[in-house]
Design an enzyme around this catalytic site. Structure first.
Site, PDB file in Angstrom:
ATOM      1  N   ASP A  78     -18.362  -0.264 -29.965  1.00 39.92           N
ATOM      2  CA  ASP A  78     -17.824  -0.518 -31.306  1.00 39.92           C
ATOM      3  C   ASP A  78     -16.971   0.674 -31.740  1.00 39.92           C
ATOM      4  OD1 ASP A  78     -19.017  -2.402 -33.957  1.00 39.92           O
ATOM      5  OD2 ASP A  78     -17.740  -0.662 -34.329  1.00 39.92           O
ATOM      6  N   SER A  91     -12.096  -8.721 -39.731  1.00 41.06           N
ATOM      7  CA  SER A  91     -12.697 -10.011 -40.090  1.00 41.06           C
ATOM      8  C   SER A  91     -12.445 -10.475 -41.525  1.00 41.06           C
ATOM      9  CB  SER A  91     -14.213  -9.927 -39.856  1.00 41.06           C
ATOM     10  OG  SER A  91     -14.796  -9.035 -40.793  1.00 41.06           O
ATOM     11  N   THR A 123     -14.042 -18.606 -35.030  1.00 41.14           N
ATOM     12  CA  THR A 123     -14.355 -19.015 -36.401  1.00 41.14           C
ATOM     13  C   THR A 123     -13.814 -20.408 -36.702  1.00 41.14           C
ATOM     14  OG1 THR A 123     -13.808 -18.534 -38.716  1.00 41.14           O
ATOM     15  CG2 THR A 123     -12.284 -17.685 -37.087  1.00 41.14           C
ATOM     16  N   ASP A 124     -14.426 -21.067 -37.669  1.00 45.08           N
ATOM     17  CA  ASP A 124     -13.908 -22.382 -38.095  1.00 45.08           C
ATOM     18  C   ASP A 124     -12.504 -22.260 -38.698  1.00 45.08           C
ATOM     19  OD1 ASP A 124     -14.651 -21.099 -40.467  1.00 45.08           O
ATOM     20  OD2 ASP A 124     -15.725 -22.813 -41.293  1.00 45.08           O
ATOM     21  N   GLU A 125     -12.149 -21.055 -39.156  1.00 47.22           N
ATOM     22  CA  GLU A 125     -10.855 -20.906 -39.837  1.00 47.22           C
ATOM     23  C   GLU A 125      -9.666 -21.175 -38.929  1.00 47.22           C
ATOM     24  OE1 GLU A 125     -10.227 -17.710 -42.531  1.00 47.22           O
ATOM     25  OE2 GLU A 125     -12.331 -17.599 -43.053  1.00 47.22           O
ATOM     26  N   TYR A 172      -5.394 -13.568 -40.608  1.00 39.55           N
ATOM     27  CA  TYR A 172      -6.670 -13.406 -39.894  1.00 39.55           C
ATOM     28  C   TYR A 172      -6.919 -14.618 -38.994  1.00 39.55           C
ATOM     29  CZ  TYR A 172     -11.693 -14.099 -39.162  1.00 39.55           C
ATOM     30  OH  TYR A 172     -12.922 -14.372 -38.596  1.00 39.55           O
TER      31      TYR A 172
HETATM   32  P1  NAD Z   1     -17.522  -7.223 -39.398  1.00 42.64           P
HETATM   33  O1  NAD Z   1     -16.200  -6.924 -39.993  1.00 42.64           O
HETATM   34  O2  NAD Z   1     -18.760  -7.027 -40.196  1.00 42.64           O
HETATM   35  O3  NAD Z   1     -17.723  -6.367 -38.058  1.00 42.64           O
HETATM   36  C1  NAD Z   1     -16.714  -6.174 -37.123  1.00 42.64           C
HETATM   37  C2  NAD Z   1     -17.151  -5.065 -36.172  1.00 42.64           C
HETATM   38  O4  NAD Z   1     -16.132  -4.909 -35.167  1.00 42.64           O
HETATM   39  C3  NAD Z   1     -17.332  -3.707 -36.833  1.00 42.64           C
HETATM   40  O5  NAD Z   1     -18.519  -3.102 -36.393  1.00 42.64           O
HETATM   41  C4  NAD Z   1     -16.106  -2.914 -36.390  1.00 42.64           C
HETATM   42  O6  NAD Z   1     -16.331  -1.519 -36.306  1.00 42.64           O
HETATM   43  C5  NAD Z   1     -15.845  -3.531 -35.015  1.00 42.64           C
HETATM   44  N1  NAD Z   1     -14.441  -3.383 -34.597  1.00 42.64           N
HETATM   45  C6  NAD Z   1     -13.318  -3.672 -35.317  1.00 42.64           C
HETATM   46  N2  NAD Z   1     -12.211  -3.368 -34.601  1.00 42.64           N
HETATM   47  C7  NAD Z   1     -12.645  -2.902 -33.406  1.00 42.64           C
HETATM   48  C8  NAD Z   1     -11.982  -2.438 -32.232  1.00 42.64           C
HETATM   49  N3  NAD Z   1     -10.642  -2.399 -32.177  1.00 42.64           N
HETATM   50  N4  NAD Z   1     -12.721  -2.054 -31.183  1.00 42.64           N
HETATM   51  C9  NAD Z   1     -14.080  -2.083 -31.241  1.00 42.64           C
HETATM   52  N5  NAD Z   1     -14.759  -2.493 -32.334  1.00 42.64           N
HETATM   53  C10 NAD Z   1     -14.059  -2.905 -33.397  1.00 42.64           C
HETATM   54  O7  NAD Z   1     -17.399  -8.716 -38.879  1.00 42.64           O
HETATM   55  P2  NAD Z   1     -18.494  -9.860 -38.782  1.00 42.64           P
HETATM   56  O8  NAD Z   1     -18.520 -10.604 -40.045  1.00 42.64           O
HETATM   57  O9  NAD Z   1     -19.736  -9.294 -38.216  1.00 42.64           O
HETATM   58  O10 NAD Z   1     -17.786 -10.796 -37.694  1.00 42.64           O
HETATM   59  C11 NAD Z   1     -18.036 -10.633 -36.304  1.00 42.64           C
HETATM   60  C12 NAD Z   1     -17.243 -11.664 -35.537  1.00 42.64           C
HETATM   61  O11 NAD Z   1     -17.599 -12.975 -35.956  1.00 42.64           O
HETATM   62  C13 NAD Z   1     -15.725 -11.564 -35.746  1.00 42.64           C
HETATM   63  O12 NAD Z   1     -15.109 -11.806 -34.511  1.00 42.64           O
HETATM   64  C14 NAD Z   1     -15.423 -12.675 -36.731  1.00 42.64           C
HETATM   65  O13 NAD Z   1     -14.102 -13.155 -36.556  1.00 42.64           O
HETATM   66  C15 NAD Z   1     -16.453 -13.709 -36.348  1.00 42.64           C
HETATM   67  N6  NAD Z   1     -16.884 -14.630 -37.404  1.00 42.64           N
HETATM   68  C16 NAD Z   1     -17.288 -14.146 -38.613  1.00 42.64           C
HETATM   69  C17 NAD Z   1     -17.763 -15.025 -39.585  1.00 42.64           C
HETATM   70  C18 NAD Z   1     -18.270 -14.540 -40.931  1.00 42.64           C
HETATM   71  O14 NAD Z   1     -18.580 -15.346 -41.784  1.00 42.64           O
HETATM   72  N7  NAD Z   1     -18.378 -13.247 -41.159  1.00 42.64           N
HETATM   73  C19 NAD Z   1     -17.787 -16.402 -39.328  1.00 42.64           C
HETATM   74  C20 NAD Z   1     -17.350 -16.857 -38.072  1.00 42.64           C
HETATM   75  C21 NAD Z   1     -16.916 -15.960 -37.127  1.00 42.64           C
HETATM   76  O1  TDX Z   2     -13.695 -11.756 -54.501  1.00 44.36           O
HETATM   77  C1  TDX Z   2     -13.735 -12.889 -53.962  1.00 44.36           C
HETATM   78  N1  TDX Z   2     -13.659 -13.989 -54.751  1.00 44.36           N
HETATM   79  C2  TDX Z   2     -13.658 -15.262 -54.254  1.00 44.36           C
HETATM   80  O2  TDX Z   2     -13.580 -16.243 -55.018  1.00 44.36           O
HETATM   81  C3  TDX Z   2     -13.845 -13.073 -52.536  1.00 44.36           C
HETATM   82  C4  TDX Z   2     -13.930 -11.882 -51.620  1.00 44.36           C
HETATM   83  C5  TDX Z   2     -13.855 -14.359 -52.051  1.00 44.36           C
HETATM   84  N2  TDX Z   2     -13.740 -15.431 -52.885  1.00 44.36           N
HETATM   85  C6  TDX Z   2     -13.719 -16.787 -52.297  1.00 44.36           C
HETATM   86  C7  TDX Z   2     -12.688 -17.000 -51.201  1.00 44.36           C
HETATM   87  C8  TDX Z   2     -13.347 -18.043 -50.327  1.00 44.36           C
HETATM   88  O3  TDX Z   2     -13.077 -19.345 -50.834  1.00 44.36           O
HETATM   89  O4  TDX Z   2     -14.977 -17.005 -51.662  1.00 44.36           O
HETATM   90  C9  TDX Z   2     -14.816 -17.754 -50.449  1.00 44.36           C
HETATM   91  C10 TDX Z   2     -15.390 -16.944 -49.298  1.00 44.36           C
HETATM   92  O5  TDX Z   2     -14.546 -15.819 -49.118  1.00 44.36           O
HETATM   93  P1  TDX Z   2     -14.821 -14.727 -47.978  1.00 44.36           P
HETATM   94  O6  TDX Z   2     -16.223 -14.226 -48.123  1.00 44.36           O
HETATM   95  O7  TDX Z   2     -13.705 -13.759 -48.009  1.00 44.36           O
HETATM   96  O8  TDX Z   2     -14.822 -15.626 -46.672  1.00 44.36           O
HETATM   97  P2  TDX Z   2     -13.692 -16.579 -46.013  1.00 44.36           P
HETATM   98  O9  TDX Z   2     -12.346 -16.213 -46.435  1.00 44.36           O
HETATM   99  O10 TDX Z   2     -14.150 -17.981 -46.221  1.00 44.36           O
HETATM  100  O11 TDX Z   2     -13.868 -16.156 -44.451  1.00 44.36           O
HETATM  101  C11 TDX Z   2     -15.183 -15.968 -43.889  1.00 44.36           C
HETATM  102  O12 TDX Z   2     -15.577 -17.049 -43.097  1.00 44.36           O
HETATM  103  C12 TDX Z   2     -14.969 -17.209 -41.847  1.00 44.36           C
HETATM  104  C13 TDX Z   2     -15.255 -14.665 -43.069  1.00 44.36           C
HETATM  105  O13 TDX Z   2     -14.818 -13.577 -43.850  1.00 44.36           O
HETATM  106  C14 TDX Z   2     -14.473 -14.757 -41.792  1.00 44.36           C
HETATM  107  O14 TDX Z   2     -14.650 -13.583 -41.013  1.00 44.36           O
HETATM  108  C15 TDX Z   2     -14.981 -15.941 -41.021  1.00 44.36           C
HETATM  109  O15 TDX Z   2     -14.241 -16.115 -39.862  1.00 44.36           O
END
Ligand code: NAD
Ligand code: TDX
Length: 341
Positions: free
Chosen positions: A34, A84, A124-126, A151
């Site tokens: 990481d 992310s 991701t679903d996005e 993203y």
């Molecule tokens: P996060 O942002 O919390 O963590 C990302 C991690 O990746 C961090 O520890 C960061 O230091 C590391 N990282 C970033 N750039 C890097 C690099 N160049 N080399 C090595 N490490 C690096 O993200 P998360 O929410 O834990 O998401 C993890 C994965 O799941 C991502 O690939 C994201 O696209 C995917 N994902 C997230 C969600 C969600 O809701 N958060 C949903 C679906 C998929």
């Molecule tokens: O301040 C806010 N106010 C608000 O209304 C923020 C940060 C978000 N929102 C809304 C935007 C979205 O409709 O809430 C919803 C969720 O937002 P996020 O938490 O930023 O998530 P989203 O954009 O849906 O993306 C997330 O899901 C898919 C993760 O961040 C991604 O990493 C993942 O791939």
């Protein structure tokens, strides 16, 4: 001992995945690679079994560092590492393109050089864009790839480089596409931890647009288990959509948090909408349920209660972030200081 290489393991989902694998297996050793960006946090790894978890600080864009860290006898790479946050990608896409796409290519090349048996791409679903508001349409594995944010475009591109490595070089690869995760240790830029942190501090809760955008929420441990099961049972070349059939409008999520914390709804502050804001995500998880035998184990009510409790009990974790570089991001993005009441 089976070795696996996990990238992004100091982040929210990666650290939950590592904890799950260490807890639920006895014969797996993890190399956790990481870069410790703003979202990576060594506090997320406290208490892990040091005999089975080795942390290496490195960047997935750095070919040499990856090759040095990746053991020859490793069974799989799990690629969690990514930029992310959608809002940050709207401010600047650069790091999203380099980490999420080029970083994935570097890992695929390393997998090929070292004959790694399986590559698991956490997507991701996005990547599938947005759905209409009516509740009859869902994302399934045949939905077109049509990302709407920088993203999402970077994650969709990562899926394409994974596909190309499989078609060209025969890399064994599976892809998971999950909806919105929530749970302990999520960086407080994302909706749920942001709203919990602000509500705990009696600060305004910034809701974008009309607050009626819908997300399909899943407890992080359920996602982590799905990734492990897809690694064990998934078919090479396939993508698996992962979701808990838990659609909620943002306003419902925010009011549930306020009610749980006993805070007034007057803390809600409507702010300018996100550019290109996807309206609705909803996942049809039939394939992962039927083919892999996965199903969600945590209800929304249980998951949200556990999450809120974790943030209440770990305010020092939140405050360390709120006192760091997060302050600059918050000011730039929301136009107000962290701590404004
Ligand atoms: P996060 O942002 O919390 O963590 C990302 C991690 O990746 C961090 O520890 C960061 O230091 C590391 N990282 C970033 N750039 C890097 C690099 N160049 N080399 C090595 N490490 C690096 O993200 P998360 O929410 O834990 O998401 C993890 C994965 O799941 C991502 O690939 C994201 O696209 C995917 N994902 C997230 C969600 C969600 O809701 N958060 C949903 C679906 C998929
Ligand atoms: O301040 C806010 N106010 C608000 O209304 C923020 C940060 C978000 N929102 C809304 C935007 C979205 O409709 O809430 C919803 C969720 O937002 P996020 O938490 O930023 O998530 P989203 O954009 O849906 O993306 C997330 O899901 C898919 C993760 O961040 C991604 O990493 C993942 O791939």
């Amino acid at each position: 001992m089976k070795k696996i290489f996990v990238t992004g393991g100091a982040g929210f989902i990666g650290s939950a995945f590592i904890r799950l694998v260490l807890d639920e297996t006895s014969d797996v050793e993890i190399i956790d690679f990481d870069a410790l960006t703003y979202a990576g946090n060594l506090d997320n790894l406290v208490g892990l079994d040091e005999n089975r978890h080795k942390f290496i600080h490195g960047d997935i864009r750095n070919r040499e560092a990856v090759l040095n860290a990746l053991p020859d006898d490793c069974d799989a790479i799990f690629n969690f590492a990514a930029e992310s946050h959608v809002d940050r990608s709207i401010h600047s896409a650069d790091e999203f393109l380099t980490t999420n796409i080029i970083g994935t290519q570097v890992l695929l090349d390393a997998a090929r050089a070292k004959n790694i048996r399986r590559f698991v791409q956490v997507s991701t679903d996005e990547v599938m864009g947005t759905l209409p508001e009516d509740d009859t349409a869902f994302f399934n594995e045949d939905s077109p790839i049509q990302p709407n944010s920088p993203y999402a475009a970077s994650k969709a591109s990562a899926e394409l480089v994974v596909r190309a490595a499989r078609e060209t070089f025969g890399i064994d690869a599976v892809i998971t596409r999950c909806g919105n995760n929530y749970g302990p240790r999520q960086f407080p830029e994302k909706l749920i931890p942001l709203m919990i942190a602000n509500a705990m501090n009696d600060e305004p809760l910034p809701v974008y647009g009309d607050g009626k955008n819908v997300r399909d929420w899943i407890y992080v441990e359920d996602h982590a288990r799905a990734i492990w099961m897809v690694y064990e049972k998934g078919k090479s070349g396939e993508a698996y959509n992962i979701g808990a059939r838990n659609e909620r409008q943002n306003l419902e999520v925010v009011t549930s948090i306020l009610d749980s914390l006993g805070k007034p709804h007057s803390l809600i502050k409507y702010v300018t909408d996100r550019l290109g804001h996807d309206r609705r995500y909803a996942i049809d998880a039939t394939k992962v349920e039927n083919e892999i035998g996965w199903k969600t184990q945590t209800t929304w009510e249980e998951g949200l209660a556990k999450t809120i409790r974790w943030y209440q009990e770990n305010q020092d974790w939140v405050e360390r972030i709120r006192n760091g570089a997060y302050r600059d991001y918050y000011k730039k993005h929301y136009g107000m200081e962290v701590g404004t009441v």
